[in-house]
Design a protein around this motif. Sequence first.
Motif, PDB file in Angstrom:
ATOM      1  N   GLY B  18       0.788  -1.225   0.000  1.00  0.00           N
ATOM      2  CA  GLY B  18       0.000   0.000   0.000  1.00  0.00           C
ATOM      3  C   GLY B  18       0.816   1.268   0.000  1.00  0.00           C
ATOM      4  N   ARG B  19       0.132   2.323   0.062  1.00  0.00           N
ATOM      5  CA  ARG B  19       0.797   3.619   0.027  1.00  0.00           C
ATOM      6  C   ARG B  19       1.656   3.824   1.267  1.00  0.00           C
ATOM      7  N   LYS B  20       2.773   4.390   1.041  1.00  0.00           N
ATOM      8  CA  LYS B  20       3.656   4.684   2.157  1.00  0.00           C
ATOM      9  C   LYS B  20       3.787   6.191   2.315  1.00  0.00           C
ATOM     10  N   LYS B  21       3.999   6.559   3.504  1.00  0.00           N
ATOM     11  CA  LYS B  21       4.179   7.984   3.736  1.00  0.00           C
ATOM     12  C   LYS B  21       5.549   8.402   3.218  1.00  0.00           C
ATOM     13  N   ILE B  22       5.604   9.531   2.577  1.00  0.00           N
ATOM     14  CA  ILE B  22       6.902  10.003   2.123  1.00  0.00           C
ATOM     15  C   ILE B  22       7.167  11.400   2.656  1.00  0.00           C
ATOM     16  N   GLU B  23       8.400  11.684   2.749  1.00  0.00           N
ATOM     17  CA  GLU B  23       8.783  12.987   3.249  1.00  0.00           C
ATOM     18  C   GLU B  23       8.703  13.956   2.068  1.00  0.00           C
ATOM     19  N   ILE B  24       8.314  15.181   2.348  1.00  0.00           N
ATOM     20  CA  ILE B  24       8.233  16.152   1.268  1.00  0.00           C
ATOM     21  C   ILE B  24       9.585  16.815   1.067  1.00  0.00           C
ATOM     22  N   LYS B  25      10.377  16.144   0.298  1.00  0.00           N
ATOM     23  CA  LYS B  25      11.677  16.713  -0.082  1.00  0.00           C
ATOM     24  C   LYS B  25      12.023  16.129  -1.441  1.00  0.00           C
ATOM     25  N   LYS B  26      12.954  16.705  -2.073  1.00  0.00           N
ATOM     26  CA  LYS B  26      13.247  16.269  -3.445  1.00  0.00           C
ATOM     27  C   LYS B  26      13.492  14.770  -3.545  1.00  0.00           C
ATOM     28  N   ILE B  27      12.810  14.170  -4.465  1.00  0.00           N
ATOM     29  CA  ILE B  27      12.977  12.745  -4.701  1.00  0.00           C
ATOM     30  C   ILE B  27      14.250  12.556  -5.512  1.00  0.00           C
ATOM     31  N   GLU B  28      15.135  11.790  -4.982  1.00  0.00           N
ATOM     32  CA  GLU B  28      16.423  11.657  -5.643  1.00  0.00           C
ATOM     33  C   GLU B  28      16.399  10.710  -6.836  1.00  0.00           C
ATOM     34  N   HIS B  29      15.741   9.612  -6.650  1.00  0.00           N
ATOM     35  CA  HIS B  29      15.746   8.629  -7.734  1.00  0.00           C
ATOM     36  C   HIS B  29      14.973   9.147  -8.940  1.00  0.00           C
ATOM     37  N   LEU B  30      15.641   9.205 -10.057  1.00  0.00           N
ATOM     38  CA  LEU B  30      15.063   9.787 -11.258  1.00  0.00           C
ATOM     39  C   LEU B  30      13.730   9.180 -11.656  1.00  0.00           C
ATOM     40  N   ASN B  31      13.703   7.889 -11.710  1.00  0.00           N
ATOM     41  CA  ASN B  31      12.479   7.265 -12.198  1.00  0.00           C
ATOM     42  C   ASN B  31      11.301   7.516 -11.264  1.00  0.00           C
ATOM     43  N   THR B  32      11.561   7.346 -10.012  1.00  0.00           N
ATOM     44  CA  THR B  32      10.518   7.606  -9.028  1.00  0.00           C
ATOM     45  C   THR B  32      10.033   9.042  -9.156  1.00  0.00           C
ATOM     46  N   ARG B  33      10.970   9.915  -9.369  1.00  0.00           N
ATOM     47  CA  ARG B  33      10.609  11.325  -9.463  1.00  0.00           C
ATOM     48  C   ARG B  33       9.700  11.581 -10.657  1.00  0.00           C
ATOM     49  N   GLN B  34      10.033  10.951 -11.747  1.00  0.00           N
ATOM     50  CA  GLN B  34       9.213  11.145 -12.941  1.00  0.00           C
ATOM     51  C   GLN B  34       7.822  10.576 -12.759  1.00  0.00           C
TER      52      GLN B  34
END
Lengths: 233, 233
Positions: B18-34
């Motif tokens: 399921g959905r996980k909580k994420i921190e609101i900061k720049k996503i480093e991993h390129l693919n995830t970010r896209q």
Amino acid sequence: MNITSIAGMNTKKKTTQGRKKIEIKKIEHLNTRQVTFSKRRSGLFKKASELCILTGAQIAILVNSPGGRFYAFGHPTVDVVIDRYLNNTNNNNNNASSSQGSTSQKLPPPVGEFNQHYMAVSKELEAEKLRREVIHESKASNSGEVMWYEEEVDGMEVEELEEYLSALVELQRKVLVRADELMMIKKAPMFLGPNMSGGVGYSTDVYSTMMMIPPSVMPPAGFDFGFGYNHID
Amino acid sequence: MNITSIAGMNTKKKTTQGRKKIEIKKIEHLNTRQVTFSKRRSGLFKKASELCILTGAQIAILVNSPGGRFYAFGHPTVDVVIDRYLNNTNNNNNNASSSQGSTSQKLPPPVGEFNQHYMAVSKELEAEKLRREVIHESKASNSGEVMWYEEEVDGMEVEELEEYLSALVELQRKVLVRADELMMIKKAPMFLGPNMSGGVGYSTDVYSTMMMIPPSVMPPAGFDFGFGYNHID
DNA sequence: CACTATAAATAAGA
DNA sequence: TCTTATTTATAGTG
């Protein structure tokens, strides 16, 4: 036996019925609408802010509330993003040739994406025609079998574009006519919803900006098509 | 809540965490970010669209993806909102034009005054809606019998206007889609999704517009629009 | 404006 | 993409 009994009878009183599903259509009740606007607008800005931080995107959001207020969000700045939009959309070609050297200039009359895209499409249409010609010619000097499909598609594309463009112009005319008709028929008295208590208050994050433009003075009565708004900032 | 869960013997296999909580900061991993950008961008536009419909607000959103693409949402049109913003910001008028770009005075077809009128019509439409609403609400606090005729006529006018405007925007959208398709097919090896080709289009509500402007919409061969924007402010 | 129950959005996986 | 488990956003209330 039912769920309730299994659950062991929840004696806690429900204080609210919780969120309810709503249909996405104009909210008729004024007060509800204002409340919803307020909540959702901040939700929207928050989402935008998160998107900027998470992905590094640059975003500008302009909102005209139904009550005539103006809200804006921008990262890094509304102006930066808008500026890029205008420059991009307008002429994507580099100014390699047309020198102009003015760093800062006024915005020309309200042109807009419509014009720009219209021009872009026209331009593309020209390109298509040209390309088609080229294909046609090269076909002559070849076996010319491989091309039939391409040419067909090409032709369709050109025609479709032409069709759209002319339909567009036609529709434009209709809108103009209609607008004029309506404006003659009536000059309705305007009324702005009751007072809202202003205030933006949004904890902005590091480098985005949000703001609310004061309830600009929309003409209370007698509509004015001129821009009756005020200065921002 | 269901029997199974109550009984505490959920035998169903968990397929995801399921959905996980994420921190609101720049996503480093390129693919995830896209991926995140894509999902959240559409979420943002959807929210905006809902806000427009629910409250009648007018909104423009411009997004520069980290990948250099440009996305826009506008109700009733990006332009209308931006123009208003611009006119507010530096509430002054300018009719500077002429100047440079003498190369091609090829004025944009009939489109010239279009935006002005479009704005006028949009505004008029809003005025109509507001007026209608006022009538409606005042009716509630009255015997409320006298108004029906007026309201009816009013409604017809509004609907007609809406019809024109939405038809217009729809047509505009088609042109844009078409143009983008052409440009993509011929110039860029973009992938084509099952539903939309080239990333344009969104079929939400009546008369808002959304679009994606490819990284470069380049003029094919020497083509000059004759004028260009610059900086604002 | 605070609160809650519920509707929606969406991070990870598949 | 599509699915699922959770996190978020919020409609209705006090």
